[in-house]
Design a protein around this motif. Structure first.
Motif, PDB file in Angstrom:
ATOM      1  N   GLY A   7       1.464  -2.294   3.679  1.00  0.00           N
ATOM      2  CA  GLY A   7       0.534  -2.525   2.587  1.00  0.00           C
ATOM      3  C   GLY A   7       0.266  -3.993   2.347  1.00  0.00           C
ATOM      4  N   SER A   8      -0.670  -4.222   1.446  1.00  0.00           N
ATOM      5  CA  SER A   8      -1.022  -5.575   1.035  1.00  0.00           C
ATOM      6  C   SER A   8      -1.634  -5.510  -0.353  1.00  0.00           C
ATOM      7  N   ARG A   9      -1.068  -6.267  -1.252  1.00  0.00           N
ATOM      8  CA  ARG A   9      -1.523  -6.270  -2.646  1.00  0.00           C
ATOM      9  C   ARG A   9      -1.509  -4.838  -3.196  1.00  0.00           C
ATOM     10  N   GLY A  10      -2.655  -4.302  -3.630  1.00  0.00           N
ATOM     11  CA  GLY A  10      -2.641  -2.983  -4.243  1.00  0.00           C
ATOM     12  C   GLY A  10      -2.870  -1.829  -3.301  1.00  0.00           C
ATOM     13  N   ALA A  11      -3.014  -2.097  -2.005  1.00  0.00           N
ATOM     14  CA  ALA A  11      -3.312  -1.032  -1.040  1.00  0.00           C
ATOM     15  C   ALA A  11      -2.120  -0.807  -0.123  1.00  0.00           C
ATOM     16  N   SER A  12      -1.943   0.448   0.298  1.00  0.00           N
ATOM     17  CA  SER A  12      -0.875   0.762   1.239  1.00  0.00           C
ATOM     18  C   SER A  12      -1.200   2.045   1.977  1.00  0.00           C
ATOM     19  N   LEU A  13      -0.590   2.220   3.128  1.00  0.00           N
ATOM     20  CA  LEU A  13      -0.724   3.426   3.946  1.00  0.00           C
ATOM     21  C   LEU A  13       0.640   3.776   4.504  1.00  0.00           C
ATOM     22  N   ARG A  14       0.954   5.074   4.507  1.00  0.00           N
ATOM     23  CA  ARG A  14       2.133   5.515   5.217  1.00  0.00           C
ATOM     24  C   ARG A  14       1.857   5.444   6.713  1.00  0.00           C
ATOM     25  N   TRP A  15       2.907   5.250   7.500  1.00  0.00           N
ATOM     26  CA  TRP A  15       2.695   5.033   8.926  1.00  0.00           C
ATOM     27  C   TRP A  15       2.021   6.230   9.591  1.00  0.00           C
ATOM     28  N   GLU A  16       2.304   7.443   9.115  1.00  0.00           N
ATOM     29  CA  GLU A  16       1.666   8.598   9.729  1.00  0.00           C
ATOM     30  C   GLU A  16       0.168   8.650   9.440  1.00  0.00           C
ATOM     31  N   GLN A  17      -0.297   7.869   8.441  1.00  0.00           N
ATOM     32  CA  GLN A  17      -1.736   7.810   8.156  1.00  0.00           C
ATOM     33  C   GLN A  17      -2.454   6.771   9.008  1.00  0.00           C
ATOM     34  N   VAL A  18      -1.715   5.858   9.590  1.00  0.00           N
ATOM     35  CA  VAL A  18      -2.320   4.756  10.336  1.00  0.00           C
ATOM     36  C   VAL A  18      -2.739   5.243  11.718  1.00  0.00           C
TER      37      VAL A  18
END
Length: 277
Positions: free
Chosen positions: A210-221
């Motif tokens: 993630g960065s600042r207010g955004a994030s993703l779980r690795w399975e979403q990437v």
């Protein structure tokens, strides 16, 4: 002109923990075959100065246990004005001047576990396993130039512009590869123990990025790219999200990219998807 390999072997035997280094790249010697000034007394003195500098470089590399020398790159030569240009590189690189700096030679040496940058009476030593490297664009006499900012073993920052030494298309990628190889295993081990690693504006855990207010779980990437110095992530059926750029000063971008690619590829849901496909 001698290629310098004999001098390198002699000096390394006193300083490196491997006394038989291999070399590649540019010889930092100031003379070349066909150079009409090759037999001048001043050039013979310069060659002796190069040998003494090589001995000091090898001693510094030995103290830091950098291992075998892999490549040497000298300051680029530009015809009759080449030597003046080389001096300018050293003075700009290390921030020194005066008569002593004007007589110095410049050389970049890559070793198994680090590198040295020598010139103008100073030798910077960098270890791949402990340095922080940032990719920047900095001002040069030719305008904006790509550069690497590294931290040496004394905690000082130093700048390597891509025009400071010959063949940056070789030594630049090699530095990034070596730093990644040295630091990636330790980063993966830290994540396995539950650590959260920060790379400037980007953070990474074992579960997400993630960065600042955004994030993703690795399975979403789904994809990770470093384009023109920007770290970008794309989720399934989503748009690219740019979470950091060269201007933001991402430290060890090469390690971050390798780490993210590994974690995305080994995420549990990703492994299941790969099996079905």
């Amino acid at each position: 002109m001698s290629d310098g390999s004999h001098r390198d072997r002699s000096a390394d035997s006193a300083g490196d923990d491997d006394p038989s280094p291999t070399r590649a790249g540019d010889d930092p010697s100031p003379t070349r075959p066909g150079d009409p000034s090759a037999d001048r007394p001043g050039d013979r003195f310069a060659d002796r100065a190069d040998q003494l500098l090589l001995a000091r470089v090898s001693e510094a590399a030995g103290r830091a246990r950098l291992g075998r020398r892999r490549a040497t790159y000298g300051a680029p030569f530009t015809g009759p004005g080449g030597r003046g240009a080389a001096v300018g590189v050293v003075r700009r690189l290390l921030g020194v001047g005066g008569p002593a700096g004007a007589r110095a030679r410049a050389r970049l040496d890559l070793y198994e576990r680090g590198l040295t940058v020598a010139g103008a009476g100073r030798i910077h030593v960098v270890r791949y396993d402990s340095t922080v490297v940032r990719r920047r664009r900095v001002l040069s006499p030719q305008g904006l130039a790509r550069a690497y900012v590294l931290v040496d073993v004394d905690g000082e920052r130093m700048v390597l512009r891509c025009g400071d030494f010959g063949h940056p298309e070789m030594w630049g990628p090699e530095i990034r590869r070596a730093v990644t190889d040295a630091q990636l295993p330790r980063a993966l081990a830290a994540l396995a123990e539950g650590a959260r690693l920060a790379f400037g504006p980007v953070w990474v855990t074992r579960e997400a990025v993630g960065s600042r207010g955004a994030s993703l779980r690795w399975e979403q990437v789904r994809r990770i790219e470093v384009l023109n110095g920007s770290f970008a992530v794309r989720a399934a059926a989503g748009r690219w999200q740019v979470w950091g750029t060269v201007a933001s000063g991402i430290p060890n971008l090469c390690v971050l990219q390798a780490l993210a690619e590994h974690l995305a590829a080994t995420a549990p849901h990703r492994r299941d998807d790969d099996k079905r496909n």
